[in-house]
Design an enzyme around this catalytic site. Structure first.
Site, PDB file in Angstrom:
ATOM      1  N   LEU A  45       0.871  -1.168   0.000  1.00  0.00           N
ATOM      2  CA  LEU A  45       0.000   0.000   0.000  1.00  0.00           C
ATOM      3  C   LEU A  45       0.913   1.225   0.000  1.00  0.00           C
ATOM      4  O   LEU A  45       1.943   1.233   0.673  1.00  0.00           O
ATOM      5  CB  LEU A  45      -0.888   0.030   1.248  1.00  0.00           C
ATOM      6  CG  LEU A  45      -2.227  -0.693   1.198  1.00  0.00           C
ATOM      7  CD1 LEU A  45      -2.877  -0.661   2.577  1.00  0.00           C
ATOM      8  CD2 LEU A  45      -3.165  -0.064   0.165  1.00  0.00           C
ATOM      9  N   ASP A  46       0.540   2.247  -0.729  1.00  0.00           N
ATOM     10  CA  ASP A  46       1.349   3.458  -0.770  1.00  0.00           C
ATOM     11  C   ASP A  46       1.462   4.082   0.612  1.00  0.00           C
ATOM     12  O   ASP A  46       0.613   3.869   1.487  1.00  0.00           O
ATOM     13  CB  ASP A  46       0.740   4.469  -1.747  1.00  0.00           C
ATOM     14  CG  ASP A  46       0.812   3.979  -3.185  1.00  0.00           C
ATOM     15  OD1 ASP A  46       1.826   3.363  -3.546  1.00  0.00           O
ATOM     16  OD2 ASP A  46      -0.155   4.213  -3.938  1.00  0.00           O
ATOM     17  N   TYR A  47       2.488   4.869   0.791  1.00  0.00           N
ATOM     18  CA  TYR A  47       2.764   5.557   2.059  1.00  0.00           C
ATOM     19  C   TYR A  47       1.550   6.348   2.540  1.00  0.00           C
ATOM     20  O   TYR A  47       1.240   6.368   3.736  1.00  0.00           O
ATOM     21  CB  TYR A  47       3.962   6.487   1.833  1.00  0.00           C
ATOM     22  CG  TYR A  47       4.416   7.279   3.030  1.00  0.00           C
ATOM     23  CD1 TYR A  47       4.972   6.657   4.147  1.00  0.00           C
ATOM     24  CD2 TYR A  47       4.326   8.675   3.029  1.00  0.00           C
ATOM     25  CE1 TYR A  47       5.418   7.391   5.234  1.00  0.00           C
ATOM     26  CE2 TYR A  47       4.765   9.416   4.108  1.00  0.00           C
ATOM     27  CZ  TYR A  47       5.303   8.776   5.211  1.00  0.00           C
ATOM     28  OH  TYR A  47       5.740   9.519   6.285  1.00  0.00           O
TER      29      TYR A  47
END
Length: 203
Positions: A45-47
């Site tokens: 998952l992106d930051y």
């Protein structure tokens, strides 16, 4: 084999280390919330995204979950700018043309409320006074795909929370919480039984 379900918080890396040299700038990592050795994330998952992240100590299971060829469905609750009309929602359902090609058809519905805890820090409602929550299910895993899809139809994503990957759901986990599920590998039939099925039965 073990599978771990984690609710990844906002602004946390989907890995156990931060490669930045300056310790004062170190970002939060999975090591801050899940003290289990020998596990790796199945996908990422992106930051700046939140929600369900699956981790396992079994390489084959990680591959089955994360490989796009298996078309594992992923469901997100997405807070977007403005109020998308039916034409925008239908475009997301049908397919949109991104720079790396057209998307597969998606399932999209409008939500009256997210059913999620407030983000920390919360969204600035003065900058974004009109927003809409959508639930969007895709079977692809392109880089920042959901964000690009909603921007394509004129409604940029402000908050993105993954709530399901295949049969596994985020239900019952607060940000930073995790739980373990023990999975049993399927038993392989004896070699002779496999050969018998492959040859078939004469009639």
């Amino acid at each position: 084999m073990n599978l771990y379900l984690l609710h990844k918080p906002y602004r946390m890396l989907s890995q156990f280390t931060d490669r930045r040299v300056d310790e004062s700038e170190r970002r939060a990592t999975l090591a801050d919330v899940i003290p289990v050795p020998g596990v790796y994330a199945a996908g990422r998952l992106d930051y700046d995204s939140e929600g369900l992240l699956l981790l396992s100590d079994d390489g084959e299971l990680i591959h089955r979950i994360s490989d796009p060829r298996h078309k594992q469905s992923k469901t997100y609750r997405v807070q977007v700018e403005g109020e998308p009309g039916e034409a925008a929602l239908q475009a997301l359902r049908d397919s949109v043309a991104l720079k790396d090609g057209r998307t597969r058809p998606a399932k999209v519905r409008r939500l009256a409320e997210s059913g999620l805890p407030e983000r920390d820090p919360p969204l600035d409602t003065r900058r974004h006074p009109r927003t809409t929550w959508l639930e969007l299910t895709i079977t692809e895993g392109r880089n920042r795909q959901v964000r690009r899809m909603t921007a394509h139809v004129g409604h940029p994503t402000l908050r993105l929370v993954r709530v399901a990957i295949g049969p596994w759901r985020l239900d019952g986990l607060a940000p930073g919480e995790w739980r373990r599920e023990t999975l049993h590998a399927p038993r392989r039939p004896p070699a002779g039984a496999r050969r018998g099925r492959a040859r078939g039965v004469r009639r």
